[in-house]
Design an enzyme around this catalytic site. Structure first.
Site, PDB file in Angstrom:
ATOM      1  CE  LYS A 162      -3.346  -2.728  -0.302  1.00 34.47           C
ATOM      2  NZ  LYS A 162      -4.348  -3.312   0.565  1.00 34.47           N
TER       3      LYS A 162
HETATM    4  C1  LIG Z   1      -5.345  -4.525   0.851  1.00 37.34           C
HETATM    5  C2  LIG Z   1      -6.811  -4.361   0.875  1.00 37.34           C
HETATM    6  C3  LIG Z   1      -7.582  -4.694   2.003  1.00 37.34           C
HETATM    7  C4  LIG Z   1      -7.018  -5.419   3.190  1.00 37.34           C
HETATM    8  O1  LIG Z   1      -5.989  -4.753   3.794  1.00 37.34           O
HETATM    9  P1  LIG Z   1      -5.126  -5.517   4.924  1.00 37.34           P
HETATM   10  O2  LIG Z   1      -4.445  -4.397   5.649  1.00 37.34           O
HETATM   11  O3  LIG Z   1      -4.179  -6.411   4.198  1.00 37.34           O
HETATM   12  O4  LIG Z   1      -6.077  -6.262   5.785  1.00 37.34           O
HETATM   13  C5  LIG Z   1      -8.930  -4.397   1.993  1.00 37.34           C
HETATM   14  N1  LIG Z   1      -9.509  -3.819   0.935  1.00 37.34           N
HETATM   15  C6  LIG Z   1      -8.813  -3.521  -0.180  1.00 37.34           C
HETATM   16  C7  LIG Z   1      -9.513  -2.857  -1.320  1.00 37.34           C
HETATM   17  C8  LIG Z   1      -7.450  -3.796  -0.257  1.00 37.34           C
HETATM   18  O5  LIG Z   1      -6.766  -3.519  -1.364  1.00 37.34           O
END
Ligand SMILES: *Cc1c(COP(=O)(O)O)cnc(C)c1O
Length: 365
Positions: A162
């Site tokens: 992210k």
């Molecule tokens: C990465 C992601 C998540 C989950 O995030 P985590 O921190 O890995 O639990 C949820 N929604 C979307 C759209 C994502 O890309």
């Protein structure tokens, strides 16, 4: 590490207050957790959404969005995406509202804001909670307002891929400080006081279990990374914007569908750069394109196969991908190119050259 305190403590507090400041909200509106999935799950519980309730979301998202709804006990309902923005369509949301609908869960796909004016109007009309999945959208803004501050809850991810990362991590932002107070208790076993306060300088204090919570707290070790990541957020965003422009210009002459340009009066977080490969125009399909990129040493991703393509959801809910045709088509044609602020111009040129070479190979019509 030298402080001797690795668990939830002062670094988490500092990261929370830095994040709140970045979002322009008071510090009592945020709570750090160990993932966005945890943030979504806890938000549903704090929102009072559970068994018997329906939650409307997009079929074009990561499984975690949907799993969080299912874990809360609520029933997920999918509303198809707009074919251009790839975000959930407000018109399709309206069609899916029943007298059991309790919440809307929009996902700001790839960092592009959803049509929040229309979504918030629907929510007001039908008295629905809004929980924003901001996993792609730390920097996103819509009509001068920051993503995650429209709904009752905004949930952020600091997973490794992210825009801001802590390795694993997440953040809940809520409009109502009571929701954050409840989320904090839920995120640490349902205890009335967290460990930092239990073992702090004022001496031992008893804790009491006030409900059956979860183990979703963020560690200081993670927050320490996040504090420095957040300092770089603007520079990293600028770099991804440059890469985005470079890709957009370089692929203009190719028979690929490029991502839509950001809308006026919005800020795109530039989390993903996705292309659509239409076999009838490109002479090869998306999966062949992925293989061809791999052969040229270029890593790729797919964001996302539409959720009804997955066997579990088909079996559990009887879904068929054809019932959400825009998400199905995008899911079958999309691929994500390498896209990171760590890339230099040479890296980007390697990617661009590979994409061009695939489409000018002898097999290409
Ligand atoms: C990465 C992601 C998540 C989950 O995030 P985590 O921190 O890995 O639990 C949820 N929604 C979307 C759209 C994502 O890309």
């Amino acid at each position: 590490m030298r402080s001797g305190w690795l668990g939830t403590g002062p670094k988490v507090k500092r990261f929370e207050s830095d994040f709140a400041q970045y979002k322009g909200v008071p510090a009592d509106r945020v709570a750090a957790v160990n993932s966005c999935t945890a943030a979504l799950h806890i938000s549903f519980i704090a929102a009072g959404v559970g068994p018997g309730d329906e939650v409307i979301t997009t079929p074009l998202t990561f499984a975690a969005t949907l799993n969080a709804i299912i874990h809360s006990g609520a029933t997920p309902v999918l509303a198809d995406v707009d074919p251009v923005t790839m975000n959930i369509s407000p018109d399709r949301i309206r069609e899916r509202i029943t007298d059991r609908t309790r919440a809307i869960l929009p996902v700001h796909f790839a960092g592009r804001p959803c049509d929040m004016d229309a979504i918030m109007e629907i929510a007001r009309e039908h008295s629905l909670m809004v929980i924003e999945d901001c996993a792609h959208a730390v920097e996103t803004e819509y009509h001068g307002q920051k993503a995650g501050t429209f709904g009752d809850f905004g949930c952020f991810s600091f997973y490794v891929t992210k825009n801001v990362t802590t390795g694993e991590g997440g953040m809940i932002l809520a409009r109502n400080p009571e929701h954050i107070a409840r989320a904090r208790v839920l995120a640490l076993h349902g205890l009335s006081k967290d460990a930092w306060h239990r073992f702090g300088d004022e001496g031992y204090k008893h804790y009491y279990v006030t409900e059956c919570g979860y183990k979703y707290n963020m560690m200081d070790l993670q927050a320490a990374i996040g504090i420095h990541q957040l300092e770089r957020i603007e520079n990293n965003w600028q770099r991804r914007q440059q890469l985005w422009r470079r890709y957009q210009e370089s692929f203009a002459s190719l028979p690929l569908t490029r991502p839509a340009e950001p809308s006026a009066d919005t800020r795109h977080a530039f989390h993903l750069y996705t292309l659509l490969v239409d076999e009838s125009r490109c002479g090869l399909n998306r999966d062949d394109f992925l293989v061809a990129l791999h052969e040229r040493n270029i890593g790729t991703g797919v964001h996302y196969l539409s959720l009804p393509e997955h066997p579990f959801y088909r079996k559990r809910f009887g879904w068929r991908p054809e019932d959400w045709p825009n998400a199905m088509r995008i899911g079958r044609q999309t691929l994500s190119l390498p896209f990171s602020s760590a890339m230099d111009d040479n890296d980007a040129d390697d990617v661009i050259a590979a994409v061009h070479s695939i489409l000018s190979s002898p097999d290409y019509p």
